[in-house]
Scaffold this active site. Structure first.
Site, PDB file in Angstrom:
ATOM      1  N   ASP A  39       0.833  -1.193   0.000  1.00  0.00           N
ATOM      2  CA  ASP A  39       0.000   0.000   0.000  1.00  0.00           C
ATOM      3  C   ASP A  39       0.871   1.248   0.000  1.00  0.00           C
ATOM      4  O   ASP A  39       2.082   1.189   0.235  1.00  0.00           O
ATOM      5  CB  ASP A  39      -0.892   0.028   1.244  1.00  0.00           C
ATOM      6  CG  ASP A  39      -2.168  -0.777   1.062  1.00  0.00           C
ATOM      7  OD1 ASP A  39      -2.465  -1.155  -0.082  1.00  0.00           O
ATOM      8  OD2 ASP A  39      -2.851  -1.022   2.068  1.00  0.00           O
ATOM      9  N   LYS A  66      -3.231   3.454  -3.056  1.00  0.00           N
ATOM     10  CA  LYS A  66      -4.346   4.330  -3.418  1.00  0.00           C
ATOM     11  C   LYS A  66      -4.089   5.715  -2.839  1.00  0.00           C
ATOM     12  O   LYS A  66      -3.483   5.868  -1.790  1.00  0.00           O
ATOM     13  CB  LYS A  66      -5.665   3.794  -2.864  1.00  0.00           C
ATOM     14  CG  LYS A  66      -6.020   2.389  -3.318  1.00  0.00           C
ATOM     15  CD  LYS A  66      -7.334   1.952  -2.680  1.00  0.00           C
ATOM     16  CE  LYS A  66      -7.744   0.554  -3.117  1.00  0.00           C
ATOM     17  NZ  LYS A  66      -6.832  -0.479  -2.592  1.00  0.00           N
ATOM     18  N   MET A 174      -9.474   9.053   8.243  1.00  0.00           N
ATOM     19  CA  MET A 174      -9.792   9.587   6.908  1.00  0.00           C
ATOM     20  C   MET A 174     -10.965  10.566   6.989  1.00  0.00           C
ATOM     21  O   MET A 174     -11.852  10.571   6.152  1.00  0.00           O
ATOM     22  CB  MET A 174     -10.109   8.437   5.939  1.00  0.00           C
ATOM     23  CG  MET A 174      -8.974   7.449   5.775  1.00  0.00           C
ATOM     24  SD  MET A 174      -9.438   5.954   4.862  1.00  0.00           S
ATOM     25  CE  MET A 174     -10.339   5.044   6.144  1.00  0.00           C
TER      26      MET A 174
END
Length: 264
Positions: A39, A66, A174
């Protein structure tokens, strides 16, 4: 292909981005892997730090990271990549930021690989939900202040935790993009608009920074300071335990706290 040659998959939690918080079992898995599927957040930083420290990692690295709004490799494709690599006889490490099973979609990858008949091991990691607030000396529970905590993402509905009081800590992952809405929702419950809030940006990274406020003020504070993800938002009276929080943040609970030096 000879079945004895079939590889295996290990899901490894890289922690919040500091190689010192990678577990010994996780390091051993990286050193023995043929290929690492990594990641962006946390994982690549840990690999870079290990190499800078002279720790040898010989595995091929495949980046499937991502960024917000940009997912170059869909989740379904990532899961299938793990299967394909293992069926080629390679030992695969799926290196995920934080812990694989805390908003990391590690469960989906585990089920996909096991459904394909592969041997899968899970190596837990230190989740940013706990580790990043610790940078600012904010415990998520504390006797006399908080007996429970809930971890949600900024994309989730907060109705399940609105009914809790300030003694129930809420951790938002987030959550910068939806901060104003989240603060409004949480302030509408028992916590109230004056409930303390801290935002810890880029925990363990070069841009590490802490912003304090209340549910009434944190959105404007974040806009003023141009707060960006990755960030962890902590809501609750435990925020007042931080030696960096403003003296006037929550006067009504200060009598519960030990004497401490307050830094502004």
């Amino acid at each position: 292909m000879d079945e004895a040659r079939e590889g295996r998959v290990t899901l490894v939690g890289a922690g919040p981005g500091d190689a010192g918080l990678l577990t010994l079992r996780g390091l051993a898995a990286l050193q023995s892997a043929d290929v690492i599927v990594a990641d962006r957040l946390g994982a690549r930083a840990v690999l870079d730090q290990l190499r800078e420290q002279g720790i040898r990692i010989d595995a091929e690295v495949i980046d499937v990271g991502k960024t917000p709004g940009l997912h170059p490799v869909p989740q379904e494709r990532i899961s299938q990549v793990l299967v394909d690599l293992a069926r080629d006889g390679r030992d695969v490490v799926r290196l995920k930021g934080g812990d694989p099973f805390v908003f990391g979609r590690g469960g989906e990858e585990l089920l996909h690989c096991r459904a394909a008949g592969l041997v899968v091991e899970v190596v837990p990691g230190v989740t940013s939900a706990v580790a990043v607030p610790a940078i600012a000396s904010i415990p998520l529970t504390h006797r006399g202040l908080a007996t429970a905590f809930t971890v949600v993402t900024g994309h989730d509905q907060l109705t399940q935790v609105v009914g809790g009081g300030r003694d129930h800590t809420v951790v938002l992952l987030m959550g910068v993009g939806t901060l104003a809405h989240s603060a409004h929702v949480l302030a509408s419950g028992e916590r109230g608009a004056d409930c303390p809030v801290a935002i810890v940006e880029d925990g363990y990274g070069p841009g590490q920074r802490v912003t304090f406020g209340t549910l009434a003020t944190i959105a404007s504070q974040a806009a003023l300071r141009q707060v960006r993800n990755p960030a962890v938002v902590v809501v609750g009276d435990v925020v007042t335990l931080s030696p960096y929080s403003p003296e006037d943040l929550s006067a009504d609970v200060r009598h519960l706290l030990p004497d401490r030096k307050v830094l502004t």
